[in-house]
Structures are given as C-alpha cells and as structure tokens.
Enzyme design. Structure first.
Site, short mmCIF file in Angstrom:
data_model
loop_
_atom_site.label_atom_id
_atom_site.label_comp_id
_atom_site.label_asym_id
_atom_site.label_seq_id
_atom_site.Cartn_x
_atom_site.Cartn_y
_atom_site.Cartn_z
N CYS A 36 0.76 -1.36 0.01
CA CYS A 36 0.03 0.24 0.08
C CYS A 36 0.70 1.01 -0.16
CB CYS A 36 -1.01 0.13 1.13
SG CYS A 36 0.07 0.08 2.87
N ASP A 38 2.38 2.42 2.78
CA ASP A 38 2.31 3.24 3.81
C ASP A 38 3.71 2.63 4.47
OD1 ASP A 38 -0.22 3.95 3.64
OD2 ASP A 38 -1.02 2.30 4.93
N CYS A 63 -2.27 3.96 7.40
CA CYS A 63 -3.76 3.97 7.70
C CYS A 63 -3.88 3.60 9.09
CB CYS A 63 -4.23 2.78 6.93
SG CYS A 63 -3.53 1.07 7.57
N CYS A 107 -0.93 -4.91 7.32
CA CYS A 107 -0.53 -3.75 8.34
C CYS A 107 0.39 -4.25 9.52
CB CYS A 107 -1.50 -3.04 8.94
SG CYS A 107 -2.85 -2.44 7.52
#
Ligand code: FES
Length: 221
Positions: A36, A38, A63, A107
């Site tokens: 992503c 991130d 996020c 994540c």
C-alpha cells in the site's frame, strides 16, 4: 464496503501509545509496505548488556490499522529481548488486537517487520557486520520473503495458500510463477505487484519476473 475493526483496534487507533521518537535512541528503522505504500518508523533504546528493549516509540505514515498495529507492537516489544523480537510473528499483534480484517493483515506484517529491521540493524552494528550478514539469494530465502505477501481477500500468506508454483534464481534474476484461482481476477494485479516489489527488495536481485497462471484451486499446505 466499510471495513469492520475490532473494538481493540479502534481503541488503539484513537489512543495510540508510544508515539514519537525515543531520546538517545540507539536503534531505528523505517519500513514501507509494498502492498500500500504506507510507512512506519521505530526508534528504540536497547540495553547493550541485557539486549532488552528499554524504550520504544513509533511514527506512522499510514492507515488506521498501521497506527493501531504499530502502537500494539511497541507495547509488545517493550521489555523483550532482541532475540524475542526476532521470533515474533504478525499473528502476535493481530491476536492482541482481537483480529484484523483480511485486507489489513499486511499492516501487522509491516508493524512486526519494522521491529525486526530495527533490532537486526542494531545487532549487526554491535558485531560490526553488515545488516545483510551472510544472506544467500536462493529458493529458500525467496520463499521466506514471499511469506510476507498477503492475499487481500483471505489475509493469508500466498505461500501458505500454496500459490507459489515455481521459483527460479539465476545470477540475480528471479522468476516466480503464482497459481491463482479463477475467482481471483480482481487481485491479480495487486498480488503480482506486491510479489515483485518484495523480490526487488531482496539483496542481490537484479530483475524480478512474476508470472500469474490461472485456473488452479488452492490447496493449503
Ligand atoms: Fe497498508 Fe495499513 S499498512 S493499509
């Protein structure tokens, strides 16, 4: 479609702990997620004799679950030794958070890999070695890396899903063939790109080719 988080994830996201930078940190790392884009940065103070993480903070550039998993990861890491950090898996974080939606499992991979990157760097510096140590680019190290590529629908590693059909390594050129189910069309691009980015991040990789072959049902290992 709205993403449904556990109450613990929401609490951790709205009131994250250990945010910022540790004064006088002797270990730091910034990790990015190929899935992503991130990012997460950790700073830590590690005791040289006991190898215990005495203090740790994070900064998130991502996020809500990036923030929640990083906050939880710092709480898990504080008071543990470097070797205990190396042995952690993303599951440790997801369990502490009462689970994560499948599309957000990566994540937790990022949160744990960031911790490991910081302590590995510290460990290598203590012994005057390079971070890569005696890394060898072979099928085994490639499979190990691909364990961090998570299928967005199931939240399970593509290795565990038995999607990695073929791995070939030849003087820095890596070829990986992935088997995808017929219903996976919408994830082809995402998984192909993430797999390639993981491969390109490995030391010694000059070119990485990922081929997707359709039509086989998964068989879990
Ligand atoms: Fe990528 Fe959360 S770290 S969406």
């Amino acid at each position: 479609m709205a993403i449904k988080y556990s109450q613990k994830v929401i609490n951790e996201f709205t009131n994250p702990e250990n945010v910022g930078e540790v004064d006088g940190a002797n270990a730091t790392a910034t990790e990015g997620s190929p899935a992503c884009g991130d990012m997460i940065t950790y700073s830590m103070k590690i005791n040289r004799e006991s190898r215990v993480i005495e203090d740790i903070k994070f900064r998130s550039y991502g996020c809500a679950s990036n923030i929640a998993t990083a906050s939880m990861a710092t709480k898990i890491a504080k008071g543990r030794t470097v070797d205990e950090i190396i042995a952690l898996t993303p599951k440790t974080v997801t369990e502490e958070l009462d689970g994560l939606p499948a599309v957000k499992i990566h994540c937790s991979v990022l949160a744990i890999n960031g911790l490991k990157a910081a302590v590995r760097k510290w460990d290598a510096e203590q012994s005057g070695q390079s971070v890569e140590g005696d890394f060898t680019l072979d099928n085994e190290t490639i499979i190990r890396e691909l364990r961090d590529v998570i299928h967005p629908e199931t939240g399970i590693s593509i290795v565990k899903m038995n999607m990695v059909h073929l791995v070939e390594v030849d003087s820095g050129s890596v070829f990986v063939e992935l088997m995808m189910g017929e219903t996976d069309d919408m994830y082809f691009e995402n998984i192909e790109e993430e797999t390639r980015e993981h491969l390109e991040n490995l030391p010694g990789v000059k070119t990485a080719t990922v081929k997707i072959t359709e039509g086989k049902a998964y068989k879990f290992k």
